[in-house]
Design a protein around this motif. Structure first.
Motif, short mmCIF file in Angstrom:
data_model
loop_
_atom_site.label_atom_id
_atom_site.label_comp_id
_atom_site.label_asym_id
_atom_site.label_seq_id
_atom_site.Cartn_x
_atom_site.Cartn_y
_atom_site.Cartn_z
N GLU A 2 45.14 41.36 50.94
CA GLU A 2 46.31 40.55 50.62
C GLU A 2 47.38 40.94 51.62
OE1 GLU A 2 49.05 43.10 49.91
OE2 GLU A 2 49.42 41.92 48.10
N GLU A 48 34.18 40.09 46.88
CA GLU A 48 33.96 39.56 45.54
C GLU A 48 32.64 38.80 45.53
OE1 GLU A 48 37.41 38.39 43.05
OE2 GLU A 48 38.22 37.75 44.97
N TYR A 104 53.63 44.82 40.70
CA TYR A 104 54.54 43.85 40.08
C TYR A 104 55.52 44.47 39.09
CZ TYR A 104 51.84 40.15 42.21
OH TYR A 104 51.24 39.32 43.12
N GLU A 110 57.44 35.82 50.98
CA GLU A 110 58.10 36.96 50.36
C GLU A 110 59.60 36.84 50.63
OE1 GLU A 110 55.92 38.71 48.74
OE2 GLU A 110 54.06 38.33 49.87
P1 HAM Z 1 46.38 37.31 44.19
O1 HAM Z 1 46.57 36.73 42.84
O2 HAM Z 1 45.47 38.46 44.33
O3 HAM Z 1 47.83 37.69 44.70
O4 HAM Z 1 45.91 36.18 45.17
C1 HAM Z 1 46.64 34.97 45.29
C2 HAM Z 1 45.71 33.77 45.36
O5 HAM Z 1 44.76 33.95 46.41
C3 HAM Z 1 44.86 33.54 44.14
O6 HAM Z 1 45.57 32.86 43.13
C4 HAM Z 1 43.74 32.70 44.69
O7 HAM Z 1 44.13 31.34 44.78
C5 HAM Z 1 43.58 33.25 46.09
N1 HAM Z 1 42.41 34.15 46.14
C6 HAM Z 1 42.35 35.45 45.77
N2 HAM Z 1 41.10 35.93 45.95
C7 HAM Z 1 40.36 34.92 46.46
C8 HAM Z 1 39.00 34.77 46.88
N3 HAM Z 1 38.15 35.77 46.86
N4 HAM Z 1 38.61 33.56 47.35
C9 HAM Z 1 39.47 32.52 47.41
N5 HAM Z 1 40.75 32.60 47.05
C10 HAM Z 1 41.21 33.77 46.58
C11 HAM Z 1 48.11 38.24 45.92
O8 HAM Z 1 47.32 38.31 46.82
C12 HAM Z 1 49.54 38.66 46.07
N6 HAM Z 1 49.71 39.29 47.41
C13 HAM Z 1 50.48 37.48 45.91
C14 HAM Z 1 51.92 37.87 46.06
C15 HAM Z 1 52.70 37.72 47.14
N7 HAM Z 1 52.64 38.49 45.13
C16 HAM Z 1 53.85 38.70 45.61
N8 HAM Z 1 53.88 38.25 46.83
#
Ligand code: HAM
Length: 426
Positions: free
Chosen positions: A86, A118, A271, A134
Motif C-alpha cells: 500500500e 493474496e 487508523y 492523502e
Molecule cells: P486497503 O483497504 O488495504 O487500504 O486497500 C484499498 C483498496 O485497494 C481496497 O478497497 C481494494 O479496492 C483495493 N485492493 C486491496 N487489495 C487488493 C487486491 N489484492 N487486489 C485488488 N484490489 C485490492 C489501503 O491500502 C490504505 N493505504 C488506504 C488509505 C490511504 N488509507 C488512508 N490513506
C-alpha cells in the motif's frame, strides 16, 4: 512457455482505454480539489510497513513480498526490502524525509501498482493498482478538521458519480483515538476469552496480541461469534464522538449518503477516528471498491512530528470492473487511414501523416505494397472514419481522394485543406 505469474496479469488494448479514461478523469477531479501528484518508490524498507500497517495485520503477517537485498556497499549487511503493499506508509515516510510540514497542508495523490500475496480471484490480484490520496500536515494547517474528512468523502462520491458508477454505498465508522481503542481492546479481550476455543487459529492469536484484528477474520464459522462482540462505537470519548458527528453533519449538508457500520475497523493498524469503505454491488465477494480513513498518529509512530492525516485508496482493478461502459465507448478510433498506393508513395504518405498528426488528428499509416482493397479492409477493421488515398495522381495534382467510410461519400480535397477538413469532423 513462460507465462505471467499467478495473480498478476497483462492489461491489453482495448481494455487499457478504460484505464486511461479512469486515470484522466481522476486526475481532472484531483485538480479541482487542488490535490497534487506524488510518486514514491515501489519498494521500501520492510520496517516501514511493519511499523505503520502493523505486525499483526494480514498484510504484514502473510502477504508481503519481502527479500534480503545484498546489493549494498561492502561491509554493510543485507537489508530487508518489501514491495509496497500500500502507499500511505511511503507517503508519510516521504512527508517526514522531506519535511513537507513546512508546506502546511499537503494534498497528495498517487496512481500505481501495489503488491500483496493474496489468494487470486476476480477483483483480487497479487499486483493490483491503487488510486489514492492523502491530506496530511501540521494541526495548525487544519489537518485534523472534520472538514477534511468530509471533503475527501465528498470528492469520492463525486468521482464515482462522474465515472458513471452509481450503485455505491459509503460505509462509515469512527474507530476513535488510541486511548479509546485501548479500553475497547480490553473489552474485546474479555468478550473473546470464552469464545476463542471455538475460533480459528488466527483469531486465537489475534485475541491475545491485537484483538481488533479479529474483525479481519474471513472464516465463515467464526462470523456468528464475531457478531456478538462489543462495538467500538460504545467506547468513543467525547472529542472523538464530536469529531465524528461533525463529519456526518457536513456530509448531510453536501448530500452525500452514508451508512453507519460499527463493524468496520479496516485491516490496517494506523487508523484513528474516521474509517470508511465504499462498496459496490456488482463486485461480488471483493465488493470494497475503496477504503480509507484518518491516521493521526502515523507520522509520530514513524519518528516524525505530529501530523494528522486522512486518505483513501481506490482499487483501480475493481473500479474498472464496476464501470459499465465497454472499452470501445472511450476508445478514440483513427480519424483517418492513410493509404499509400504504389511505389514511392510511402514517403509522400509519411509526410502527410506527420502534418496531420501535428494537428492532433489520429492517423494510421498503411504501406505502399498493400493493394487498395487491402487498405480498405484494414481501415474498416480499425474503425477509421476516413480513408485518404495517396497515389501518384493525387501527389501530382495536389488534391487527395478522401472517402468517408461511414457515409461512403468521397470527395477530392486540396492538400492544404486536409487538416481543417479532418479536424472539423474529429
Ligand atoms: P486497503 O483497504 O488495504 O487500504 O486497500 C484499498 C483498496 O485497494 C481496497 O478497497 C481494494 O479496492 C483495493 N485492493 C486491496 N487489495 C487488493 C487486491 N489484492 N487486489 C485488488 N484490489 C485490492 C489501503 O491500502 C490504505 N493505504 C488506504 C488509505 C490511504 N488509507 C488512508 N490513506
Amino acid at each position: 512457455m513462460i507465462k505471467a505469474i499467478r495473480g498478476t496479469r497483462d492489461l491489453l488494448p482495448p481494455e487499457t482505454a478504460l484505464w486511461n479514461f479512469v486515470d484522466e478523469t481522476v486526475r481532472d477531479v484531483f485538480r479541482a480539489y487542488n490535490f497534487q501528484e506524488i510518486r514514491t518508490p515501489i519498494f521500501e524498507e520492510t520496517q516501514l510497513f511493519a511499523r505503520s500497517v502493523g505486525e499483526e495485520t494480514d498484510i504484514v503477517a502473510k502477504e508481503m513480498y519481502t527479500w534480503e537485498d545484498r546489493t549494498r556497499r561492502e561491509g554493510e549487511s543485507a537489508q530487508s526490502l518489501t514491495l509496497r503493499p500500500e502507499n500511505t506508509a511511503g507517503v508519510v515516510r516521504a512527508y517526514i524525509e522531506h519535511k513537507l510540514w513546512e508546506r502546511g497542508l499537503n494534498k497528495l495523490y498517487y496512481i500505481g501498482p501495489q503488491f500483496r500475496r493474496e489468494r487470486p480471484q476476480k477483483g483480487r490480484y497479487r499486483q493490483f493498482y491503487q488510486i489514492g490520496a492523502e491530506a496530511i500536515g501540521p494541526e495548525s494547517a487544519g489537518s485534523e478538521s472534520p472538514a477534511r474528512d468530509a471533503e475527501i468523502l465528498e470528492l469520492l462520491a463525486s468521482l464515482l458519480n462522474r465515472l458513471g458508477i452509481e450503485e455505491w454505498r459509503l460505509q462509515l465508522n469512527s474507530i476513535g483515538c488510541p486511548a479509546d481503542r485501548a479500553r475497547y481492546a480490553e473489552a474485546l479481550r474479555k468478550a473473546l476469552a470464552p469464545l476463542t476455543m471455538k475460533m480459528c487459529a488466527d483469531c486465537q492469536r489475534r485475541a491475545v496480541h491485537n484483538p481488533l484484528r479479529v474483525f479481519d477474520c474471513k472464516v465463515p464459522s467464526d462470523q456468528p461469534l464475531i457478531e456478538t462482540l462489543p462495538r467500538i462505537s460504545q467506547y468513543l470519548d467525547e472529542p472523538c464522538r464530536k469529531h465524528f458527528e461533525q463529519v456526518q453533519e457536513i456530509l448531510r449538508a453536501v448530500e452525500v449518503p452514508f451508512t453507519l457500520n460499527d463493524r468496520l475497523v479496516r485491516g490496517l493498524d494506523y487508523y484513528t477516528r474516521t474509517a470508511f469503505e465504499f462498496t459496490h454491488g456488482s463486485l461480488g465477494a471483493q465488493n470494497a471498491i475503496l477504503g480509507g480513513g484518518r491516521y493521526d498518529g502515523l507520522s509520530e509512530s514513524l519518528g516524525g512530528p505530529k501530523a494528522p492525516g486522512i486518505g483513501f485508496a481506490i482499487g483501480e482493478d475493481r473500479l474498472v470492473l464496476a464501470l459499465k461502459r465497454p472499452a470501445e465507448a472511450v476508445l478514440r478510433k483513427p480519424d483517418v487511414y492513410i493509404a499509400p498506393l504504389g511505389a514511392g508513395m510511402d514517403r509522400e504518405a509519411a509526410r502527410l501523416a506527420r502534418e496531420l498528426r501535428g494537428h492532433s488528428i489520429v492517423a494510421e499509416l498503411g504501406d505502399e505494397t498493400f493493394r487498395l482493397k487491402k487498405s480498405f479492409e484494414i481501415a474498416a477493421k480499425l474503425g477509421a472514419r476516413y480513408i485518404l488515398i495517396v497515389g501518384e495522381n493525387e501527389v501530382k495534382s495536389g488534391a487527395f481522394a478522401l472517402k468517408n467510410l461511414e457515409s461512403g461519400e468521397q470527395v477530392s480535397v486540396p492538400r492544404s485543406e486536409l487538416p481543417a477538413r479532418l479536424e472539423a469532423t474529429s
